[in-house]
Write a protein that holds these residues in place. Structure first.
Motif, PDB file in Angstrom:
ATOM      1  N   CYS A 183       0.827  -1.208   0.000  1.00 56.84           N
ATOM      2  CA  CYS A 183       0.000   0.000   0.000  1.00 56.84           C
ATOM      3  C   CYS A 183       0.863   1.260   0.000  1.00 56.84           C
ATOM      4  CB  CYS A 183      -0.909   0.025   1.224  1.00 56.84           C
ATOM      5  SG  CYS A 183      -2.085  -1.342   1.298  1.00 56.84           S
ATOM      6  N   ARG A 184       0.431   2.258  -0.772  1.00 56.44           N
ATOM      7  CA  ARG A 184       1.131   3.540  -0.783  1.00 56.44           C
ATOM      8  C   ARG A 184       0.475   4.468   0.245  1.00 56.44           C
ATOM      9  NH1 ARG A 184       2.024   6.880  -5.693  1.00 56.44           N
ATOM     10  NH2 ARG A 184      -0.136   6.386  -6.227  1.00 56.44           N
ATOM     11  N   PHE A 185       0.750   4.180   1.507  1.00 61.99           N
ATOM     12  CA  PHE A 185       0.272   5.010   2.603  1.00 61.99           C
ATOM     13  C   PHE A 185       1.463   5.787   3.140  1.00 61.99           C
ATOM     14  CE2 PHE A 185      -3.266   1.771   3.920  1.00 61.99           C
ATOM     15  CZ  PHE A 185      -3.868   1.944   2.688  1.00 61.99           C
ATOM     16  N   THR A 186       1.333   7.093   3.259  1.00 59.43           N
ATOM     17  CA  THR A 186       2.432   7.929   3.732  1.00 59.43           C
ATOM     18  C   THR A 186       1.888   8.983   4.681  1.00 59.43           C
ATOM     19  OG1 THR A 186       4.368   9.199   3.015  1.00 59.43           O
ATOM     20  CG2 THR A 186       2.306   9.601   1.828  1.00 59.43           C
ATOM     21  N   ALA A 187       2.736   9.887   5.138  1.00 57.34           N
ATOM     22  CA  ALA A 187       2.306  10.924   6.083  1.00 57.34           C
ATOM     23  C   ALA A 187       3.171  12.157   5.914  1.00 57.34           C
ATOM     24  CB  ALA A 187       2.401  10.415   7.521  1.00 57.34           C
ATOM     25  N   VAL A 188       2.575  13.290   6.248  1.00 57.53           N
ATOM     26  CA  VAL A 188       3.313  14.551   6.272  1.00 57.53           C
ATOM     27  C   VAL A 188       3.426  15.020   7.716  1.00 57.53           C
ATOM     28  CG1 VAL A 188       2.499  15.173   3.976  1.00 57.53           C
ATOM     29  CG2 VAL A 188       1.262  16.007   5.986  1.00 57.53           C
ATOM     30  N   ILE A 189       4.451  15.812   7.996  1.00 58.11           N
ATOM     31  CA  ILE A 189       4.679  16.329   9.342  1.00 58.11           C
ATOM     32  C   ILE A 189       4.768  17.852   9.256  1.00 58.11           C
ATOM     33  CG2 ILE A 189       6.110  16.192  11.419  1.00 58.11           C
ATOM     34  CD1 ILE A 189       7.340  13.613  10.263  1.00 58.11           C
ATOM     35  N   PRO A 190       3.638  18.534   9.433  1.00 55.94           N
ATOM     36  CA  PRO A 190       3.681  20.000   9.414  1.00 55.94           C
ATOM     37  C   PRO A 190       4.214  20.534  10.745  1.00 55.94           C
ATOM     38  CG  PRO A 190       1.447  19.159   9.037  1.00 55.94           C
ATOM     39  CD  PRO A 190       2.273  18.052   9.590  1.00 55.94           C
ATOM     40  N   THR A 191       4.780  21.721  10.701  1.00 62.03           N
ATOM     41  CA  THR A 191       5.066  22.439  11.937  1.00 62.03           C
ATOM     42  C   THR A 191       3.766  23.144  12.363  1.00 62.03           C
ATOM     43  OG1 THR A 191       6.009  24.146  10.500  1.00 62.03           O
ATOM     44  CG2 THR A 191       7.562  22.674  11.624  1.00 62.03           C
ATOM     45  N   ASN A 192       3.840  24.127  13.229  1.00 63.79           N
ATOM     46  CA  ASN A 192       2.627  24.736  13.795  1.00 63.79           C
ATOM     47  C   ASN A 192       1.786  25.403  12.703  1.00 63.79           C
ATOM     48  OD1 ASN A 192       4.676  24.438  15.940  1.00 63.79           O
ATOM     49  ND2 ASN A 192       3.112  25.358  17.226  1.00 63.79           N
ATOM     50  N   VAL A 193       0.597  24.856  12.469  1.00 64.63           N
ATOM     51  CA  VAL A 193      -0.276  25.349  11.410  1.00 64.63           C
ATOM     52  C   VAL A 193      -1.225  26.407  11.977  1.00 64.63           C
ATOM     53  CG1 VAL A 193      -1.826  24.674   9.544  1.00 64.63           C
ATOM     54  CG2 VAL A 193      -0.256  22.984  10.528  1.00 64.63           C
ATOM     55  N   PHE A 194      -1.489  27.440  11.194  1.00 61.14           N
ATOM     56  CA  PHE A 194      -2.475  28.446  11.582  1.00 61.14           C
ATOM     57  C   PHE A 194      -3.107  29.021  10.328  1.00 61.14           C
ATOM     58  CE2 PHE A 194       1.161  30.975  10.488  1.00 61.14           C
ATOM     59  CZ  PHE A 194       0.663  32.192  10.035  1.00 61.14           C
ATOM     60  N   GLY A 195      -4.253  29.667  10.512  1.00 62.53           N
ATOM     61  CA  GLY A 195      -4.905  30.303   9.378  1.00 62.53           C
ATOM     62  C   GLY A 195      -6.400  30.416   9.609  1.00 62.53           C
ATOM     63  N   HIS A 197     -10.324  29.608   9.781  1.00 65.56           N
ATOM     64  CA  HIS A 197     -11.043  28.411  10.216  1.00 65.56           C
ATOM     65  C   HIS A 197     -10.306  27.639  11.311  1.00 65.56           C
ATOM     66  CE1 HIS A 197     -13.974  28.903   6.984  1.00 65.56           C
ATOM     67  NE2 HIS A 197     -12.961  29.093   6.156  1.00 65.56           N
ATOM     68  N   ASP A 198      -9.331  28.257  11.947  1.00 66.40           N
ATOM     69  CA  ASP A 198      -8.631  27.616  13.062  1.00 66.40           C
ATOM     70  C   ASP A 198      -9.559  27.553  14.270  1.00 66.40           C
ATOM     71  OD1 ASP A 198      -6.581  26.485  14.565  1.00 66.40           O
ATOM     72  OD2 ASP A 198      -5.089  27.966  13.908  1.00 66.40           O
ATOM     73  N   ASN A 199      -9.101  26.867  15.328  1.00 67.45           N
ATOM     74  CA  ASN A 199      -9.810  26.875  16.601  1.00 67.45           C
ATOM     75  C   ASN A 199      -9.210  27.996  17.444  1.00 67.45           C
ATOM     76  OD1 ASN A 199     -11.004  26.457  19.056  1.00 67.45           O
ATOM     77  ND2 ASN A 199     -10.110  24.447  19.422  1.00 67.45           N
ATOM     78  N   PHE A 200      -9.972  29.059  17.655  1.00 68.51           N
ATOM     79  CA  PHE A 200      -9.463  30.246  18.340  1.00 68.51           C
ATOM     80  C   PHE A 200      -9.786  30.243  19.837  1.00 68.51           C
ATOM     81  CE2 PHE A 200      -9.723  31.295  13.890  1.00 68.51           C
ATOM     82  CZ  PHE A 200      -8.602  32.073  13.652  1.00 68.51           C
ATOM     83  N   ASN A 201     -10.087  29.054  20.370  1.00 72.62           N
ATOM     84  CA  ASN A 201     -10.355  28.945  21.798  1.00 72.62           C
ATOM     85  C   ASN A 201      -9.095  29.294  22.583  1.00 72.62           C
ATOM     86  OD1 ASN A 201     -10.425  27.357  24.473  1.00 72.62           O
ATOM     87  ND2 ASN A 201     -12.548  27.276  23.798  1.00 72.62           N
ATOM     88  N   ILE A 202      -9.225  30.154  23.556  1.00 79.95           N
ATOM     89  CA  ILE A 202      -8.060  30.663  24.280  1.00 79.95           C
ATOM     90  C   ILE A 202      -7.405  29.596  25.130  1.00 79.95           C
ATOM     91  CG2 ILE A 202      -7.339  32.268  26.112  1.00 79.95           C
ATOM     92  CD1 ILE A 202      -9.364  34.265  24.955  1.00 79.95           C
ATOM     93  N   GLU A 203      -8.194  28.769  25.795  1.00 84.41           N
ATOM     94  CA  GLU A 203      -7.620  27.775  26.710  1.00 84.41           C
ATOM     95  C   GLU A 203      -7.253  26.478  26.017  1.00 84.41           C
ATOM     96  OE1 GLU A 203      -9.559  27.057  30.369  1.00 84.41           O
ATOM     97  OE2 GLU A 203      -9.894  29.164  30.827  1.00 84.41           O
ATOM     98  N   ASP A 204      -8.039  26.069  25.035  1.00 88.61           N
ATOM     99  CA  ASP A 204      -7.855  24.749  24.454  1.00 88.61           C
ATOM    100  C   ASP A 204      -7.239  24.754  23.061  1.00 88.61           C
ATOM    101  OD1 ASP A 204      -9.025  23.794  26.740  1.00 88.61           O
ATOM    102  OD2 ASP A 204     -11.039  23.702  25.876  1.00 88.61           O
ATOM    103  N   GLY A 205      -7.117  25.924  22.442  1.00 91.36           N
ATOM    104  CA  GLY A 205      -6.565  25.989  21.101  1.00 91.36           C
ATOM    105  C   GLY A 205      -5.046  26.103  21.124  1.00 91.36           C
ATOM    106  N   HIS A 206      -4.473  26.188  19.933  1.00 89.35           N
ATOM    107  CA  HIS A 206      -3.034  26.361  19.825  1.00 89.35           C
ATOM    108  C   HIS A 206      -2.653  27.817  20.086  1.00 89.35           C
ATOM    109  CE1 HIS A 206      -3.186  22.459  17.491  1.00 89.35           C
ATOM    110  NE2 HIS A 206      -2.260  22.235  18.401  1.00 89.35           N
ATOM    111  N   VAL A 207      -1.355  28.035  20.232  1.00 89.53           N
ATOM    112  CA  VAL A 207      -0.886  29.315  20.751  1.00 89.53           C
ATOM    113  C   VAL A 207      -1.276  30.494  19.860  1.00 89.53           C
ATOM    114  CG1 VAL A 207       1.426  28.965  19.735  1.00 89.53           C
ATOM    115  CG2 VAL A 207       1.116  30.610  21.584  1.00 89.53           C
TER     116      VAL A 207
END
Length: 341
Positions: A183-195, A197-207
């Motif tokens: 099977c041609r199954f692979t993966a990518v490893i992004p660094t910190n993604v933002f933009g 439609h992000d989750n802008f929750n202050i306590e539970d979201g990313h920085v």
């Protein structure tokens, strides 16, 4: 065959309504899709991926030839610290749409998602799966910059070991499916993604999205902007629309089973303080900037090498950080009422 050769690629995107899924959808809609590609974006409303039956039914319904697997339970540093067990397996928050499985414990539900997606892809003859990992999977004790060969060289940082080990297991499964079944199954490893439609929750979201929301509220109340931690940790941020364009390239052109890091260069790493200052500028915030050093910093840095990506795409142009922050802040201001927060 029913004209399978005429259809071209039928691409199923799990987690299709999240940050990266929405970015891919926009990039495709803006003209970077190809005539032989049919794109199908699904979310937890379409199927409970913790259910083997529902996942299999989803694959049988859409008959994808390719899959981009984004569905995951994600959260910021402090949520990870509190719920490492729940993050094991990278699933969804809350009860699943399939109420018959409500009795399953959260961590048990989470473990099933990746296995169900990859196994359904194998069983239905999907030609290629691209899963999304994270740089947090890398060992805490390591040399820098980290690269793709170092994933399994030691334990990840203790603050998010559940999520990190779960994501590592996708790499193990990809190798297993390739070695046993080709099977041609692979993966990518992004660094910190933002933009947008992000989750802008202050306590539970990313920085970064959390800081954007904090600045918005501080402007409304005329209060200081308080940033958790010292502001010294350093991160490489990648704009979601840049990541989306790279996902398309990986899906179409990247043929390795081994993962590939998708990141800006080491020279583009910024401190949390610098990130906060970029948001302050983009939001035209005039108040005081305060750092709450009683809060944990988390991992000081996890500098990643994008040398492998650059060997493939030496001329790829990333959106400058401050421009991407400005566009994200503008989107949040415009869409505040409906943004995830």
């Amino acid at each position: 065959m029913e004209g399978a050769g005429l259809v071209g690629k039928r691409i199923l995107v799990t987690g299709g309504t999240g940050l990266v899924g929405r970015a891919i959808e926009k990039v495709v809609a803006d003209g970077e899709g190809q005539p032989d590609e049919e794109w199908i974006f699904v979310s937890s409303r379409d199927a409970d991926l913790t259910s083997t039956t529902e996942t299999k039914a989803l694959f049988e319904k859409h008959k994808p030839t390719h899959v981009i697997h984004l569905a995951a339970m994600v959260g910021g540093l402090f949520r990870n610290i509190r719920y490492n067990l729940d993050f094991w397996g990278a699933g969804f928050w809350g009860s699943p749409p399939c109420r018959s499985e409500k009795s399953l414990h959260p961590q048990r539900r989470n473990i099933l998602i990746n296995d169900n997606v990859l196994h359904s892809a194998y069983e239905t003859g999907v030609q290629k799966v691209v899963s999304c990992l994270s740089t947090c999977i890398f060992p805490d004790k390591t040399t820098y910059p980290i690269d793709e060969s170092m994933i399994h060289n030691g334990p990840p940082h203790s603050s998010n070991f559940g999520y990190s080990y779960a994501k590592r297991m996708i790499d193990i499964q990809n190798r297993g499916y390739f070695e046993q079944h080709g099977c041609r199954f692979t993966a990518v490893i992004p660094t910190n993604v933002f933009g947008p439609h992000d989750n802008f929750n202050i306590e539970d979201g990313h920085v970064l999205p959390g800081l954007i929301h904090k600045v918005y509220l501080a402007k409304q109340t005329g209060s200081a902007l308080t940033v958790w931690g010292t502001g010294k940790p350093r991160r490489q941020f990648i704009y979601s629309l840049d990541l989306a364009r790279l996902f398309l390239w990986v899906l179409r052109e990247y043929d390795e089973v081994e993962p590939i890091i998708l990141s800006v260069g080491e020279e583009d790493e910024v401190s949390i303080r610098e990130a906060a200052e970029a948001i302050v500028e983009a939001m035209d915030f005039r108040g005081e900037l305060v750092f709450d050093t009683t809060k944990a910093d988390g991992q000081f840095k996890k500098t990643a090498s994008n040398a492998k990506l650059r060997r493939y795409l030496p001329s790829f142009q990333f959106t400058p950080f401050r421009q991407a922050v400005k566009e994200t802040c503008a989107w949040f201001n415009t869409n505040y009422a409906n943004a995830r927060k």
